[in-house]
Design a protein around this motif. Structure first.
Motif, PDB file in Angstrom:
ATOM      1  N   VAL A 271       0.838  -1.207   0.000  1.00  0.00           N
ATOM      2  CA  VAL A 271       0.000   0.000   0.000  1.00  0.00           C
ATOM      3  C   VAL A 271       0.869   1.252   0.000  1.00  0.00           C
ATOM      4  O   VAL A 271       0.635   2.198  -0.761  1.00  0.00           O
ATOM      5  N   MET A 272       1.891   1.251   0.842  1.00  0.00           N
ATOM      6  CA  MET A 272       2.775   2.414   0.934  1.00  0.00           C
ATOM      7  C   MET A 272       3.572   2.610  -0.345  1.00  0.00           C
ATOM      8  O   MET A 272       3.817   3.744  -0.769  1.00  0.00           O
ATOM      9  N   GLU A 273       3.953   1.513  -0.980  1.00  0.00           N
ATOM     10  CA  GLU A 273       4.693   1.609  -2.245  1.00  0.00           C
ATOM     11  C   GLU A 273       3.833   2.200  -3.357  1.00  0.00           C
ATOM     12  O   GLU A 273       4.358   2.735  -4.332  1.00  0.00           O
ATOM     13  N   LYS A 274       2.505   2.107  -3.205  1.00  0.00           N
ATOM     14  CA  LYS A 274       1.592   2.705  -4.178  1.00  0.00           C
ATOM     15  C   LYS A 274       1.320   4.180  -3.870  1.00  0.00           C
ATOM     16  O   LYS A 274       0.536   4.828  -4.560  1.00  0.00           O
ATOM     17  N   GLY A 275       1.953   4.697  -2.794  1.00  0.00           N
ATOM     18  CA  GLY A 275       1.858   6.121  -2.505  1.00  0.00           C
ATOM     19  C   GLY A 275       0.894   6.517  -1.415  1.00  0.00           C
ATOM     20  O   GLY A 275       0.712   7.717  -1.157  1.00  0.00           O
ATOM     21  N   THR A 276       0.260   5.554  -0.745  1.00  0.00           N
ATOM     22  CA  THR A 276      -0.670   5.875   0.332  1.00  0.00           C
ATOM     23  C   THR A 276       0.057   5.907   1.668  1.00  0.00           C
ATOM     24  O   THR A 276       0.813   4.996   1.997  1.00  0.00           O
ATOM     25  N   GLN A 277      -0.155   6.964   2.439  1.00  0.00           N
ATOM     26  CA  GLN A 277       0.427   7.076   3.779  1.00  0.00           C
ATOM     27  C   GLN A 277      -0.446   6.298   4.760  1.00  0.00           C
ATOM     28  O   GLN A 277      -1.673   6.385   4.710  1.00  0.00           O
ATOM     29  N   VAL A 278       0.212   5.541   5.645  1.00  0.00           N
ATOM     30  CA  VAL A 278      -0.528   4.635   6.533  1.00  0.00           C
ATOM     31  C   VAL A 278      -0.204   4.907   7.995  1.00  0.00           C
ATOM     32  O   VAL A 278       0.954   4.822   8.411  1.00  0.00           O
ATOM     33  N   ALA A 279      -1.238   5.225   8.768  1.00  0.00           N
ATOM     34  CA  ALA A 279      -1.155   5.273  10.226  1.00  0.00           C
ATOM     35  C   ALA A 279      -1.954   4.098  10.762  1.00  0.00           C
ATOM     36  O   ALA A 279      -2.908   3.632  10.125  1.00  0.00           O
ATOM     37  N   ILE A 280      -1.574   3.593  11.939  1.00  0.00           N
ATOM     38  CA  ILE A 280      -2.159   2.351  12.454  1.00  0.00           C
ATOM     39  C   ILE A 280      -2.495   2.485  13.937  1.00  0.00           C
ATOM     40  O   ILE A 280      -1.698   3.007  14.717  1.00  0.00           O
ATOM     41  N   VAL A 281      -3.671   2.000  14.290  1.00  0.00           N
ATOM     42  CA  VAL A 281      -4.061   1.816  15.686  1.00  0.00           C
ATOM     43  C   VAL A 281      -4.377   0.338  15.866  1.00  0.00           C
ATOM     44  O   VAL A 281      -4.995  -0.277  14.990  1.00  0.00           O
ATOM     45  N   ILE A 282      -3.939  -0.233  16.990  1.00  0.00           N
ATOM     46  CA  ILE A 282      -4.204  -1.647  17.259  1.00  0.00           C
ATOM     47  C   ILE A 282      -4.957  -1.773  18.577  1.00  0.00           C
ATOM     48  O   ILE A 282      -4.553  -1.199  19.593  1.00  0.00           O
ATOM     49  N   GLY A 283      -6.044  -2.510  18.557  1.00  0.00           N
ATOM     50  CA  GLY A 283      -6.781  -2.766  19.780  1.00  0.00           C
ATOM     51  C   GLY A 283      -5.998  -3.677  20.711  1.00  0.00           C
ATOM     52  O   GLY A 283      -5.008  -4.286  20.312  1.00  0.00           O
ATOM     53  N   GLY A 284      -6.462  -3.804  21.938  1.00  0.00           N
ATOM     54  CA  GLY A 284      -5.751  -4.616  22.921  1.00  0.00           C
ATOM     55  C   GLY A 284      -6.457  -5.893  23.308  1.00  0.00           C
ATOM     56  O   GLY A 284      -6.085  -6.549  24.291  1.00  0.00           O
ATOM     57  N   GLY A 285      -7.477  -6.286  22.537  1.00  0.00           N
ATOM     58  CA  GLY A 285      -8.313  -7.421  22.918  1.00  0.00           C
ATOM     59  C   GLY A 285      -7.623  -8.763  22.930  1.00  0.00           C
ATOM     60  O   GLY A 285      -8.159  -9.728  23.486  1.00  0.00           O
ATOM     61  N   ASN A 286      -6.443  -8.861  22.311  1.00  0.00           N
ATOM     62  CA  ASN A 286      -5.695 -10.117  22.375  1.00  0.00           C
ATOM     63  C   ASN A 286      -4.998 -10.305  23.720  1.00  0.00           C
ATOM     64  O   ASN A 286      -4.435 -11.350  24.001  1.00  0.00           O
ATOM     65  N   PHE A 287      -5.020  -9.247  24.561  1.00  0.00           N
ATOM     66  CA  PHE A 287      -4.466  -9.334  25.905  1.00  0.00           C
ATOM     67  C   PHE A 287      -5.499  -9.008  26.991  1.00  0.00           C
ATOM     68  O   PHE A 287      -5.522  -9.627  28.044  1.00  0.00           O
ATOM     69  N   TRP A 288      -6.337  -8.010  26.734  1.00  0.00           N
ATOM     70  CA  TRP A 288      -7.207  -7.492  27.802  1.00  0.00           C
ATOM     71  C   TRP A 288      -8.472  -6.926  27.188  1.00  0.00           C
ATOM     72  O   TRP A 288      -8.401  -6.145  26.236  1.00  0.00           O
TER      73      TRP A 288
END
Length: 235
Positions: A39-56
């Motif tokens: 995706v980034m190589e195609k020119g789109t800037q990517v920000a990411i948020v990850i939930g915590g449900g795999n721990f809590w």
């Protein structure tokens, strides 16, 4: 979908755990990293948020721990997730930066809108960990807040299910999936897409969302450039 300059990708912690249901499934995380790189190589800037449900899972994880402390544990779970996944990204040659709304020593950088946008424009994948930094606000709200702050074109919600339904498909086999739905209807019907605070923020600020199943093959790439199978939330 039309080409998007900047997206905020919200990853479900449960989806990253894969079939294990807890912790990390490395293959799933590697697949996410590979798709984000494309995706980034195609020119789109990517920000990411990850939930915590795999721990809590917040109040669902304990009936005796006070809400504020429970939410703080969840925030720290998202920090662990972002540090882990950002390192997976780095193994593929993706430059990353993890931001938190509170100090974590040298592990992360303190959130700054200007610094985050500068990193995005420099070609880094930017992770927003720790939610809003306050209890009573979910990672959904943190996702919407950061998306608005960095002027994202859309929020991509990668979940363990493949879109939005009129009821829970895990308990109702007759649940009907929406291909497209207005954010106003999400709010009015109290559909469990994101929490109500996040949904109202999206509605008031006209922030579109796209909901899809992370564990489908090439799901991120297909959502942006291929055959989309999820649900579009319009504003």
């Amino acid at each position: 979908m039309d080409k998007l300059k900047r997206i905020l990708l919200k990853l479900s912690g449960e989806a990253l755990a894969g079939s294990k249901g807890f912790g990390f499934d490395e293959k799933t995380c590697m697949d996410v990293a590979d798709q984000v790189k494309q995706v980034m190589e195609k020119g789109t800037q990517v920000a990411i948020v990850i939930g915590g449900g795999n721990f809590w899972r917040g109040r669902g994880s304990s009936k005796i721990i006070e809400r504020t402390k429970s939410d703080q544990i969840g925030m720290l779970g998202t920090v662990m997730n972002c540090i882990y996944v950002s390192e997976i990204f780095r193994t593929l040659g993706i430059s990353t930066q993890v931001y938190t709304p509170f100090a974590c020593g040298s592990f992360t950088k303190l959130f700054s809108r200007d610094a985050a946008i500068e990193d995005l424009e420099a070609g880094k994948a930017v992770f927003f960990a720790g939610g809003t930094g306050h209890p009573y606000f979910s990672t959904d709200t943190g996702t919407t807040l950061r998306a608005l702050e960095i002027d994202a074109d859309a929020i991509l919600l990668a979940k363990s299910i493949d879109g939005i339904y009129d009821s829970d498909p895990e308990t109702n086999p007759d649940a009907v999936k929406y291909d497209e739905i207005r954010i106003q209807d999400v709010v009015d019907q109290r559909l469990q897409v994101v929490d109500l605070t996040a949904a109202i923020m999206c509605m008031e600020n006209k922030m579109p969302m796209v909901v899809f199943g992370l564990n489908e093959e090439n799901s991120i790439m297909n959502t942006l450039y291929g055959t989309f199978k999820g649900t579009i939330v319009t504003v």
